[in-house]
Design a protein around this motif. Structure first.
Motif, PDB file in Angstrom:
ATOM      1  N   SER A 279      45.378  52.381  20.315  1.00  0.00           N
ATOM      2  CA  SER A 279      45.376  51.409  21.576  1.00  0.00           C
ATOM      3  C   SER A 279      45.526  52.181  22.758  1.00  0.00           C
ATOM      4  O   SER A 279      45.981  53.248  22.673  1.00  0.00           O
ATOM      5  N   GLU A 280      45.703  51.787  23.784  1.00  0.00           N
ATOM      6  CA  GLU A 280      46.192  52.102  25.371  1.00  0.00           C
ATOM      7  C   GLU A 280      47.469  52.748  25.138  1.00  0.00           C
ATOM      8  O   GLU A 280      47.613  53.775  26.005  1.00  0.00           O
ATOM      9  N   ASP A 281      48.111  52.177  24.497  1.00  0.00           N
ATOM     10  CA  ASP A 281      49.862  52.762  24.528  1.00  0.00           C
ATOM     11  C   ASP A 281      49.675  53.872  23.561  1.00  0.00           C
ATOM     12  O   ASP A 281      51.024  54.128  23.185  1.00  0.00           O
ATOM     13  N   GLY A 282      48.808  54.203  22.826  1.00  0.00           N
ATOM     14  CA  GLY A 282      48.848  55.281  21.885  1.00  0.00           C
ATOM     15  C   GLY A 282      49.292  54.808  20.216  1.00  0.00           C
ATOM     16  O   GLY A 282      49.544  55.753  19.465  1.00  0.00           O
ATOM     17  N   GLU A 283      49.260  53.482  20.140  1.00  0.00           N
ATOM     18  CA  GLU A 283      49.647  53.025  18.822  1.00  0.00           C
ATOM     19  C   GLU A 283      48.606  52.876  17.846  1.00  0.00           C
ATOM     20  O   GLU A 283      47.429  52.332  18.479  1.00  0.00           O
ATOM     21  N   LEU A 284      48.437  53.189  16.644  1.00  0.00           N
ATOM     22  CA  LEU A 284      47.598  53.000  15.769  1.00  0.00           C
ATOM     23  C   LEU A 284      47.059  51.376  15.511  1.00  0.00           C
ATOM     24  O   LEU A 284      48.112  50.483  15.320  1.00  0.00           O
ATOM     25  N   LEU A 285      45.731  51.191  15.599  1.00  0.00           N
ATOM     26  CA  LEU A 285      45.356  49.829  15.451  1.00  0.00           C
ATOM     27  C   LEU A 285      45.568  49.342  14.148  1.00  0.00           C
ATOM     28  O   LEU A 285      46.055  48.044  13.949  1.00  0.00           O
ATOM     29  N   THR A 286      45.831  50.198  13.155  1.00  0.00           N
ATOM     30  CA  THR A 286      46.193  49.803  11.741  1.00  0.00           C
ATOM     31  C   THR A 286      47.658  49.119  11.598  1.00  0.00           C
ATOM     32  O   THR A 286      47.771  48.209  10.985  1.00  0.00           O
TER      33      THR A 286
END
Length: 490
Positions: A279-286
């Motif tokens: 995501s834009e925040d750097g968190e994995l979409l999974t």
């Protein structure tokens, strides 16, 4: 000295060195009013005490607003107003103003009218967006247009796509069923534009949904929501994602033996990229998807029927016409009212607790099965003669071999009469029993079916014509010949 430096010097002398305003004025050469102003504010601010008059600009703006009002219903998105066109119109109306001024006025009018977008918050399990997108594929080597169904979870950015021949109601329903099955759950809300498969009409204060949309939302217990008319940006997430899939996953044009095969390959590509996307925040979409999945509505488990229901009257020829295709039905259904369930690949017909499933045909190509008319054909040998090749192909062997034998031994006319008797036996005794008897008769060369009281006859022997008689031509008799012999009419 730069103005900002001068402000800094004045404020430093006053607050740090403790000098008076009069002394600072002498040291810097600034008026005492300037020193007082900069002691009150840290940065120089330009204040225009009185707005300067701009009569030419005001007159031009007034005329431009008048022109826009006159042209309100005379423009489109592709034939829209521009600054140059407004300048030409102003010149035609003898308004003297420069094109730069006109463009500035037009830009300001557009800015004032432009919509201000609100940064929305997408909560886990709450929202999905759905739309169709036109794409191009190679199906069996043929380049063709197809429609891509896309459902996107807005929190975790999980996508589901599938390709269809059209974006009609059946594709709309099937896309949801496949998406919810793949997801194993259902979002609380699904946002659409005002597409025909979902919205029957738009009324003041809401929308009248189609029967299919109501059944779908009740079955999966989600809330259908709709964007404003002509405002695709209300569901901008799915709009931009659809374009992205075309660029990232459908370029170059994909190939496959069928749309289903191309769809499977497309899903594999999307899933592969989803595993590593962030995501834009750097968190994995999974990780976002794992948070969202438990908050979705549980899947009901029961399969939703993807079919369009139609009530139809069967014609006197025992056929119905659906979506440009004529289908035959059992002859005993003629002139009755039936229910048809139109699916993506099959047609199901229901009449008096009887159900019949047929493959869905292509527009303009009749789907006629002559085995639907066995009872009628058994009484109409001439009709049997006209449709015999198609009929025996539907029945399969040994009927093809039988028809060839009957034509060779009795000719098409009498052969059709004998085949009509066989059809009556099928109606009375059943196709399986008659087929067994025919196979035995053809194998043993005893063309007699005692169980059905039918004698097919032996193949006639071919007698060679003697050479001296081959030149003679024997005509068949006519009633008029006998009249002439009897002297009638002489």
């Amino acid at each position: 000295m730069l103005e900002m430096d001068l402000v800094h010097v004045i404020r430093h002398k006053y607050y740090q060195e403790g000098l008076s305003g009069r002394q600072i004025s002498r040291d810097t050469g600034c008026s005492r009013n300037t020193v007082s102003k900069y002691l009150e504010q840290a940065e120089p601010v330009y204040k225009q005490e009185k707005r300067r008059a701009a009569p030419v600009r005001e007159k031009a703006k007034h005329e431009i607003l008048k022109i826009l009002d006159e042209w309100e219903n005379r423009t489109t998105e592709k034939q829209r107003v521009t600054g140059s066109r407004l300048h030409d119109e102003l010149k035609a109306r003898n308004v003297k103003v420069g094109i730069t001024t006109v463009r500035e006025i037009w830009a300001e009018i557009q800015r004032e009218k432009a919509e201000v977008f609100i940064p929305l918050v997408h909560r886990p399990g709450d929202e999905a967006q759905v739309d169709f997108f036109e794409v191009t594929v190679y199906e069996n080597g043929v380049r063709r247009k197809a429609w891509m169904f896309l459902l996107r979870l807005m929190y975790s950015k999980w996508d589901f796509t599938w390709l269809y021949d059209s974006c009609d109601q059946l594709a709309f329903l099937d896309g949801h069923v496949r998406a919810f099955d793949a997801l194993g759950a259902v979002p609380k809300r699904v946002i659409y534009d005002n597409l025909k498969p979902a919205v029957k009409k738009i009324v003041l204060g809401g929308r009248v949904l189609t029967g299919a949309m109501e059944r779908l939302s009740r079955h999966y217990v989600f809330e259908p929501c709709f964007a404003r008319v002509g405002r695709g940006n209300d569901k901008g997430g799915v709009e931009s994602r659809g374009k992205g899939i075309r660029y990232q996953n459908l370029t170059p044009i994909p190939e496959g033996r069928s749309l289903n095969e191309i769809s499977e390959a497309l899903i594999d590509k999307i899933r592969s990229k989803f595993e590593t996307a962030k995501s834009e925040d750097g968190e994995l979409l999974t990780d976002l998807f794992r948070k969202e999945k438990p908050l979705l509505i549980p899947h009901p488990g029961e399969q939703f029927l993807v079919a369009e229901t139609k009530l139809l009257n069967v014609s006197k020829s025992s056929t119905v016409k659906i979506k440009g295709v004529r289908y035959s039905l059992p002859s005993r259904w003629a002139r009755l009212r039936i229910t048809a369930y139109v699916g993506l690949s099959t047609m199901e017909f229901s009449c008096r607790d009887l159900r019949l499933v047929r493959p869905r045909g292509q527009r303009g190509t009749p789907c006629i099965f002559y085995t639907d008319y066995l009872q009628e054909l058994a009484r109409k040998p001439q009709a049997v003669r006209q449709v015999a090749p198609e009929l025996v192909q539907e029945l399969g062997e040994p009927y093809g071999e039988l028809w060839t034998l009957l034509v060779d031994s009795h000719g098409p006319k009498d052969g059709s009469r004998l085949l009509a008797k066989i059809l009556q036996a099928i109606v009375d005794k059943g196709e399986k029993r008659v087929s067994q008897a025919l196979r035995l008769a053809l194998r043993t060369k005893r063309l007699h079916l005692p169980d059905f009281d039918i004698r097919l006859g032996e193949r006639p022997k071919i007698v060679a014509i003697p050479e001296p008689l081959r030149s003679y031509h024997i005509e068949s008799g006519r009633a008029a010949d006998f009249d002439s012999l009897l002297g009638v009419g002489a």
